[in-house]
Design an enzyme around this catalytic site. Structure first.
Site, PDB file in Angstrom:
ATOM      1  CE  LYS A  37     -79.224 -20.804 -34.314  1.00 35.82           C
ATOM      2  NZ  LYS A  37     -79.676 -20.867 -32.934  1.00 35.82           N
ATOM      3  CE  LYS A 201     -75.047 -21.136 -15.841  1.00 31.53           C
ATOM      4  NZ  LYS A 201     -74.377 -21.300 -17.076  1.00 31.53           N
ATOM      5  CG  ASN A 205     -73.255 -17.578 -14.504  1.00 34.51           C
ATOM      6  OD1 ASN A 205     -72.099 -17.973 -14.607  1.00 34.51           O
ATOM      7  ND2 ASN A 205     -74.136 -17.722 -15.480  1.00 34.51           N
ATOM      8  N   GLY A 250     -64.044  -2.535 -15.285  1.00 41.76           N
ATOM      9  CA  GLY A 250     -64.416  -2.141 -16.639  1.00 41.76           C
ATOM     10  C   GLY A 250     -65.679  -1.321 -16.649  1.00 41.76           C
ATOM     11  CB  CYS A 257     -74.701 -15.876 -18.846  1.00 39.66           C
ATOM     12  SG  CYS A 257     -74.695 -16.794 -20.389  1.00 39.66           S
TER      13      CYS A 257
HETATM   14  C1  UGA Z   1     -70.560 -16.631 -18.356  1.00 42.15           C
HETATM   15  C2  UGA Z   1     -69.733 -17.573 -17.472  1.00 42.15           C
HETATM   16  O1  UGA Z   1     -68.375 -17.142 -17.438  1.00 42.15           O
HETATM   17  C3  UGA Z   1     -69.798 -19.017 -17.947  1.00 42.15           C
HETATM   18  O2  UGA Z   1     -69.129 -19.863 -17.023  1.00 42.15           O
HETATM   19  C4  UGA Z   1     -71.265 -19.427 -18.018  1.00 42.15           C
HETATM   20  O3  UGA Z   1     -71.398 -20.742 -18.484  1.00 42.15           O
HETATM   21  C5  UGA Z   1     -71.984 -18.493 -18.966  1.00 42.15           C
HETATM   22  O4  UGA Z   1     -71.890 -17.151 -18.463  1.00 42.15           O
HETATM   23  C6  UGA Z   1     -73.435 -18.943 -19.016  1.00 42.15           C
HETATM   24  O5  UGA Z   1     -74.095 -18.879 -17.986  1.00 42.15           O
HETATM   25  O6  UGA Z   1     -73.850 -19.489 -20.042  1.00 42.15           O
HETATM   26  P1  UGA Z   1     -70.094 -15.308 -20.621  1.00 42.15           P
HETATM   27  O7  UGA Z   1     -71.351 -14.569 -20.347  1.00 42.15           O
HETATM   28  O8  UGA Z   1     -69.885 -15.836 -21.990  1.00 42.15           O
HETATM   29  O9  UGA Z   1     -69.956 -16.574 -19.636  1.00 42.15           O
HETATM   30  O10 UGA Z   1     -68.895 -14.310 -20.362  1.00 42.15           O
HETATM   31  P2  UGA Z   1     -67.766 -13.982 -19.293  1.00 42.15           P
HETATM   32  O11 UGA Z   1     -66.456 -14.146 -19.949  1.00 42.15           O
HETATM   33  O12 UGA Z   1     -67.931 -14.696 -18.012  1.00 42.15           O
HETATM   34  O13 UGA Z   1     -67.997 -12.419 -19.078  1.00 42.15           O
HETATM   35  C7  UGA Z   1     -69.232 -11.883 -18.646  1.00 42.15           C
HETATM   36  C8  UGA Z   1     -69.137 -10.386 -18.542  1.00 42.15           C
HETATM   37  O14 UGA Z   1     -68.300  -9.998 -17.457  1.00 42.15           O
HETATM   38  C9  UGA Z   1     -68.537  -9.687 -19.767  1.00 42.15           C
HETATM   39  O15 UGA Z   1     -69.252  -8.498 -20.026  1.00 42.15           O
HETATM   40  C10 UGA Z   1     -67.110  -9.371 -19.349  1.00 42.15           C
HETATM   41  O16 UGA Z   1     -66.554  -8.284 -20.045  1.00 42.15           O
HETATM   42  C11 UGA Z   1     -67.316  -9.059 -17.889  1.00 42.15           C
HETATM   43  N1  UGA Z   1     -66.096  -9.260 -17.059  1.00 42.15           N
HETATM   44  C12 UGA Z   1     -65.559 -10.485 -16.904  1.00 42.15           C
HETATM   45  C13 UGA Z   1     -65.561  -8.163 -16.396  1.00 42.15           C
HETATM   46  O17 UGA Z   1     -66.051  -7.023 -16.515  1.00 42.15           O
HETATM   47  N2  UGA Z   1     -64.474  -8.371 -15.591  1.00 42.15           N
HETATM   48  C14 UGA Z   1     -63.908  -9.579 -15.432  1.00 42.15           C
HETATM   49  O18 UGA Z   1     -62.908  -9.683 -14.669  1.00 42.15           O
HETATM   50  C15 UGA Z   1     -64.452 -10.663 -16.100  1.00 42.15           C
END
Ligand code: UGA
Length: 450
Positions: A37, A201, A205, A250, A257
Site C-alpha cells: 500500500k 459519532k 451513525n 432500499g 460503518c
Molecule cells: C457512514 C456515514 O454516512 C459517515 O458520516 C460516517 O463517517 C461513516 O459511515 C463512518 O462511520 O466512517 P458510509 O458507510 O460510507 O458513511 O455510507 P453512507 O452513505 O452513509 O451509507 C450507508 C448505507 O446506508 C449504504 O448501504 C447506503 O446505501 C444506505 N442508505 C443510505 C440507505 O439505504 N438509504 C439512505 O437514505 C441513505
C-alpha cells in the site's frame, strides 16, 4: 498556521484526512503497515476507489509523504492522527488492537504532541488511552477525540465542507489546537469532553441507520396498503423537523460503518447495564430487508431453482468499490441457496473472492443475457438507462426488481418490462403474460396461476 501532522492508517479515513489537511496547507506524513500500500501511494496510486482523492493527493504531493516507519512519521509532528481500522470482534465489540499498537509505538517526544482519535471507538476509550499514556510517563502527549463523518464516495467533500467538526478534549488548549488545524473550513465547531465526542459519532451513525430502517418498514407497509413510499418520504422530509436525507428506502444499509457502529453502541449500552431495545429492531429490520428481494422474485418466478437472476451492482452503495457488509453478498447467497443461477455486474467492485458460485460479467447487457430477472442492487448511474429494448430482448423474461427505486416505474413498464420497486404500488399489468397483446384484465392471467 501550517502544522506538521502524522496520520496512522492509509484507509479511507486516513488517506482522505491526510490529503485534506495537506490541501489546507499542513505538512502530512501518512504511515501504514502494509508495504504494498505504501509503495503504491509513493508511486502515486490510490489503493481504492474514492472520487476526487487521486487529484487531491497529486495536487498536494509536495506536502504529503508516505512511510512504513512509525518513528519517521512522528518525528517533528505536533499532531498524531489515529485513523486505523476498528473492526468488530467475534463478540461484536470494537477490536482496538490496532489503536493500541499505535499508542504503544509512540516514541517520547520533546515537544508537546497531541494524539487525535479519528477511528471509531467505544465511549470510554479516551479515558483508557489517557491512563495508558500517563502510566508510560507520556504526560506531554495530549489526547483529543475528533471523529470522522466521511461517507465513502463523497469523503473529500465531507471533509472540506463538513456539517460540523467535533472536538472533544481533556485539556482546553489541546482542543483549541485541533480546532486550529481546521482553519479555512466553514463549519460549526462542536467542542465537548472526550466521552461526548465519542458518543456523538456512534449516536450519529446509529440515528442514520434508524432512519433507514424506519423508512424501509414504511416502504414494506406501503406495499401492503397501496401507497408509494417515495412520495411518502418526500412528504415527510419536507417537514424541516424531519428533513429529507437518509430516508431513501432500499435493500438495507451496508458498509463498514453503520452495521458495525450500531452493534458497537448496542453492546456498549449492554456492557454498561442498559438494554438498547430500539437498536435491536434497527438491526433486525435491516437483516430482513436484505432478504425481501428473494420474496419479490419468488412472487413473479415461483421457485427460483434453475432460474437465472442478474444482480446489477454489488458495492454496498454507488461510487465505491467497497463490499464490506454489502447487501449483495447476503442476497447472492440466498439466491444460490434457492438454487438460482446468479450472474453479476459491477463497474468497480471485484467480488470474485467474496462470492463463490456467481458468474461475473463486464457489461450489464452480458449479465442480463438469458436472465429471468434483473435486480438493481446498487444505485449506479449506468443503470438509469436499464429499461432499453436491447436489454429487454436479451433477457429471457423482462422482469426488473429495483432494489433502490432508481427507475421510473411508468417508463419501465411502457418499455415492456415487469417492474417492482421497494414500497411502490405494483401494476396489475405486471402480472400479465404478454406485453404486446395484454390479456383482458377481467380474465385470470395464466402467469398468475402458475
Ligand atoms: C457512514 C456515514 O454516512 C459517515 O458520516 C460516517 O463517517 C461513516 O459511515 C463512518 O462511520 O466512517 P458510509 O458507510 O460510507 O458513511 O455510507 P453512507 O452513505 O452513509 O451509507 C450507508 C448505507 O446506508 C449504504 O448501504 C447506503 O446505501 C444506505 N442508505 C443510505 C440507505 O439505504 N438509504 C439512505 O437514505 C441513505
Amino acid at each position: 498556521m501550517s502544522s506538521r501532522i502524522a496520520v496512522f492508517g492509509a484507509g479511507y479515513a486516513g488517506l482522505v484526512t491526510g490529503a485534506c489537511f495537506a490541501e489546507l496547507g499542513h505538512t502530512v506524513v501518512v504511515r501504514d503497515v502494509v508495504p504494498d500500500k505504501v509503495s503504491a501511494l509513493q508511486a502515486g496510486t490510490v489503493p481504492f476507489y474514492e472520487p476526487g482523492l487521486d487529484e487531491l493527493l497529486e495536487r498536494n504531493g509536495e506536502r504529503l509523504r508516505f512511510t512504513l516507519d512509525a518513528a519517521d512519521a512522528v518525528e517533528g509532528a505536533g499532531f498524531v492522527f489515529i485513523c486505523v481500522d476498528t473492526p468488530p470482534t467475534y463478540a461484536g465489540d470494537a477490536d482496538l488492537s490496532r489503536v493500541w499498537t499505535v499508542i504503544e509505538e509512540l516514541p517520547p517526544a520533546a515537544e508537546r504532541t497531541i494524539l487525535v482519535m479519528k477511528s471509531t471507538v467505544p465511549v470510554g476509550t479516551g479515558e483508557k488511552v489517557r491512563s495508558a499514556l500517563d502510566a508510560r510517563g507520556l504526560d506531554s502527549v495530549g489526547y483529543v477525540s475528533n471523529p470522522e463523518f466521511l461517507a465513502e464516495g463523497t469523503a473529500v467533500r465531507d471533509f472540506l465542507e463538513p456539517d460540523r467538526v467535533v472536538v472533544g478534549a481533556f485539556e482546553e488548549a489541546d482542543g483549541e489546537a485541533v480546532e486550529g488545524l481546521h482553519a479555512g473550513l466553514d463549519a460549526p465547531m462542536v467542542r465537548t469532553d472526550v466521552a461526548s465526542a465519542e458518543m456523538i459519532k456512534l449516536a450519529s451513525n446509529a440515528f442514520l441507520g434508524t432512519r433507514i430502517s424506519f423508512i424501509n418498514e414504511i416502504a414494506n407497509v406501503c406495499e401492503l396498503v397501496g401507497a408509494d413510499v417515495n412520495d411518502v418520504a418526500k412528504g415527510m422530509g419536507l417537514d424541516q423537523r424531519i428533513g429529507r436525507r437518509y430516508l431513501r428506502p432500499g435493500i438495507g444499509f451496508g458498509g463498514s460503518c453503520f452495521p458495525k457502529d450500531i452493534s458497537f453502541l448496542k453492546l456498549l449500552a449492554g456492557n454498561s447495564g442498559y438494554h438498547f431495545q430500539l437498536l435491536n429492531s434497527v438491526i433486525e429490520v435491516n437483516e430482513l430487508q436484505k432478504r425481501r428481494v428473494v420474496g419479490k422474485l419468488q412472487k413473479h418466478l415461483d421457485s427460483l431453482r434453475g432460474k437465472t437472476v442478474a444482480l446489477l451492482g454489488l458495492a454496498f452503495k454507488a461510487n465505491t468499490d467497497d463490499l464490506r457488509e454489502a447487501p449483495s453478498i447476503v442476497l447472492a447467497s440466498r439466491l444460490l441457496a434457492e438454487g438460482a443461477d446468479v450472474r453479476a455486474w459491477d463497474p468497480v467492485a471485484d467480488a470474485s473472492q467474496v462470492l463463490k458460485g456467481v458468474s461475473f460479467h463486464d457489461s450489464v447487457l452480458e449479465a442480463v443475457s438469458g436472465a429471468d430477472a434483473a435486480v438493481i442492487v446498487t444505485e449506479w448511474e449506468e443503470l438509469r438507462s436499464l429499461a432499453s429494448a436491447e436489454i429487454r430482448e436479451a433477457m429471457r423474461n423482462p422482469l426488473i426488481i429495483d432494489g433502490r427505486n432508481l427507475l421510473d416505474p411508468k417508463e419501465v413498464r411502457a418499455a415492456g418490462f415487469t417492474y417492482e420497486g421497494i414500497g411502490r404500488p405494483t401494476s396489475p399489468l405486471d402480472m400479465l403474460p404478454e406485453i404486446d397483446e395484454p390479456a383482458p384484465l377481467s380474465e385470470p392471467s395464466p402467469a398468475r396461476e402458475e
